[in-house]
Write a protein that holds these residues in place. Structure first.
Motif, short mmCIF file in Angstrom:
data_model
loop_
_atom_site.label_atom_id
_atom_site.label_comp_id
_atom_site.label_asym_id
_atom_site.label_seq_id
_atom_site.Cartn_x
_atom_site.Cartn_y
_atom_site.Cartn_z
N VAL A 191 0.95 -1.13 -0.08
CA VAL A 191 0.11 0.01 0.04
C VAL A 191 0.99 1.36 0.00
O VAL A 191 2.05 1.19 0.54
N ASN A 192 0.24 2.40 -0.55
CA ASN A 192 1.18 3.54 -0.79
C ASN A 192 0.53 4.73 -0.44
O ASN A 192 -0.72 4.80 -0.62
N ALA A 193 1.36 5.61 0.09
CA ALA A 193 1.02 7.15 0.22
C ALA A 193 1.78 8.20 -0.19
O ALA A 193 3.05 7.64 0.44
N ALA A 194 1.52 9.13 -0.55
CA ALA A 194 2.60 10.13 -1.15
C ALA A 194 2.24 11.50 -1.29
O ALA A 194 0.81 11.76 -1.53
N VAL A 195 3.11 12.33 -1.14
CA VAL A 195 2.85 13.78 -1.21
C VAL A 195 3.65 14.70 -1.82
O VAL A 195 5.03 14.32 -1.81
N TRP A 196 3.27 15.38 -2.75
CA TRP A 196 4.24 16.22 -3.46
C TRP A 196 4.17 17.77 -3.27
O TRP A 196 2.86 18.13 -3.07
N TYR A 197 4.99 18.61 -3.29
CA TYR A 197 4.85 19.92 -3.34
C TYR A 197 5.54 20.36 -4.82
O TYR A 197 6.58 19.90 -5.25
N VAL A 198 4.79 20.97 -5.61
CA VAL A 198 5.04 21.33 -7.04
C VAL A 198 5.01 22.99 -7.22
O VAL A 198 4.15 23.42 -6.84
N ASP A 199 6.34 23.38 -7.83
CA ASP A 199 6.35 24.59 -8.15
C ASP A 199 5.78 25.02 -9.56
O ASP A 199 6.33 24.43 -10.54
N ILE A 200 4.39 25.50 -9.71
CA ILE A 200 3.77 25.73 -11.10
C ILE A 200 3.35 27.01 -11.13
O ILE A 200 2.72 27.83 -10.40
N ASP A 201 3.99 28.03 -12.30
CA ASP A 201 3.50 29.08 -12.53
C ASP A 201 3.28 29.19 -14.03
O ASP A 201 3.53 28.62 -14.75
N THR A 202 2.12 29.92 -14.07
CA THR A 202 1.62 30.23 -15.34
C THR A 202 0.98 31.80 -15.72
O THR A 202 0.97 32.42 -14.82
N GLU A 203 0.80 32.00 -16.90
CA GLU A 203 0.33 33.26 -17.29
C GLU A 203 -0.83 32.79 -18.12
O GLU A 203 -0.85 32.41 -19.06
N ALA A 204 -1.95 33.59 -17.69
CA ALA A 204 -3.38 33.32 -18.63
C ALA A 204 -3.49 34.44 -19.25
O ALA A 204 -3.44 35.72 -19.08
N LYS A 205 -3.90 34.26 -20.63
CA LYS A 205 -3.97 35.42 -21.75
C LYS A 205 -5.44 35.17 -22.43
O LYS A 205 -5.77 34.02 -22.68
N PHE A 206 -6.24 36.22 -22.68
CA PHE A 206 -7.57 36.16 -23.42
C PHE A 206 -7.97 37.48 -24.01
O PHE A 206 -7.09 38.51 -23.53
N LYS A 207 -9.04 37.46 -24.57
CA LYS A 207 -9.21 38.77 -25.40
C LYS A 207 -10.77 38.98 -25.16
O LYS A 207 -11.56 38.08 -24.84
N SER A 208 -11.44 40.12 -25.29
CA SER A 208 -12.50 40.42 -25.32
C SER A 208 -13.03 39.83 -26.57
O SER A 208 -12.54 39.63 -27.51
N ALA A 209 -14.54 39.75 -26.56
CA ALA A 209 -15.12 39.11 -28.03
C ALA A 209 -14.82 39.74 -29.11
O ALA A 209 -14.64 39.04 -30.08
N ASP A 210 -14.66 41.14 -29.23
CA ASP A 210 -14.26 41.96 -30.31
C ASP A 210 -12.63 41.94 -30.66
O ASP A 210 -12.38 42.28 -31.72
N GLY A 211 -11.86 41.39 -29.78
CA GLY A 211 -10.48 41.27 -29.79
C GLY A 211 -9.77 42.66 -29.53
O GLY A 211 -8.61 42.67 -29.64
N THR A 212 -10.54 43.76 -29.34
CA THR A 212 -10.02 45.20 -28.90
C THR A 212 -9.37 45.17 -27.50
O THR A 212 -8.47 45.75 -27.57
N THR A 213 -9.56 44.30 -26.50
CA THR A 213 -9.13 44.43 -25.28
C THR A 213 -8.29 43.15 -25.00
O THR A 213 -9.03 42.05 -25.03
N LYS A 214 -7.25 43.18 -24.68
CA LYS A 214 -6.22 41.95 -24.24
C LYS A 214 -5.91 41.88 -22.66
O LYS A 214 -5.40 42.72 -22.23
N TYR A 215 -6.38 40.72 -22.30
CA TYR A 215 -6.40 40.77 -20.61
C TYR A 215 -5.01 39.68 -20.44
O TYR A 215 -5.07 38.79 -21.30
N LYS A 216 -4.50 39.79 -19.14
CA LYS A 216 -3.58 39.18 -18.83
C LYS A 216 -3.29 38.83 -17.56
O LYS A 216 -3.65 39.92 -16.68
N VAL A 217 -3.15 37.87 -16.66
CA VAL A 217 -3.09 37.63 -15.27
C VAL A 217 -1.81 36.53 -15.00
O VAL A 217 -1.92 35.80 -15.62
N ASP A 218 -0.92 36.84 -14.14
CA ASP A 218 0.07 35.79 -13.90
C ASP A 218 -0.54 35.16 -12.21
O ASP A 218 -0.90 35.73 -11.46
#
Length: 234
Positions: A191-218
């Protein structure tokens, strides 16, 4: 890479579980060079989110009440395979079925609610150390390695589908630390049990429906990953 707050508080819980298992240990065969250990079980990714402020065309949206994001947890089938280099060291590859998370907004644009769903896979390669010898059925291990997280199937939810488009999350490379233990049932099964700590950083990008506004959040996700299951030695 951070390891603080709720993540730190969860580490003693995993250690306590492994200590109880250790108290039940008895004679068993230790792992040795050439052994392949396959582990499978329920794996939970529990993000400890530290979000930046949402920006539109490079400027913070409503600085007086900025918008940030949060991400929920998810449980899937976790799989790992360890190849023993000798009786003390092994190399493990961690995999899983795709995790799915919901991104939620907080602060100024909290009214957006459940913004989007996203899937990810977090393959992790770890060098493990097994300190015990063949006198114990309890085989704890520690590991340090490298994680690669890839995001896909990003999709807006509800009314956000018509308000925004083009959501993309940047893939991540980061360190991973592991604490785990097997309790041997016989020469092959544990039988097994385990735990990890993982360093995950990302950047999310998206646009308004008409494409004129560009959004970003880290976003720093930095999850704790928990898995409980069984192991089989070949």
């Amino acid at each position: 890479m951070k390891l603080e707050g709720s993540s730190v508080k969860k580490l003693p819980v995993a250690a306590a579980v492994m200590a109880v298992v250790a108290a039940l240990s008895g004679p068993a065969m230790a792992y040795q060079a050439g052994d392949v250990i396959v582990r499978a079980g329920a794996a939970t990714v529990d993000p400890d989110v530290d979000s930046g402020k949402l920006k539109a065309n490079g400027a913070v949206v409503n600085p007086a009440d900025p918008t940030t994001v949060d991400v929920d947890s998810d449980t899937q089938l976790g799989l790992s395979m360890t190849y023993m280099l000798d009786d003390k060291f092994g190399i493990e590859l961690l995999a899983a079925t795709p995790f799915q998370h919901t991104i939620k907004t907080k602060g100024g644009l909290a009214s957006l609610g459940k913004l989007a769903d996203v899937k990810h896979l977090p393959p992790t390669l770890t060098l493990q150390y097994y300190p015990m010898d063949s006198s114990s059925a309890f085989q704890p291990y520690v590991g340090l390695g490298l994680n690669y997280t890839t995001f896909f199937d990003e999709e807006f939810k509800g009314s956000n589908k018509t308000a925004f488009r083009g959501l993309e999350l940047k893939d991540s490379w980061g360190l991973a630390a592991q604490l785990g233990a097997d309790y041997r049932i016989d020469d092959n099964w544990s039988v097994n049990a385990a735990v990890w700590y993982v360093d995950i950083d990302t950047e999310a990008k998206f646009k308004s429906a008409d494409g004129t506004t560009k959004y970003k959040v880290d976003v720093e996700l930095d999850p704790m990953v928990y898995m409980v299951g069984v192991a089989y030695k070949f």
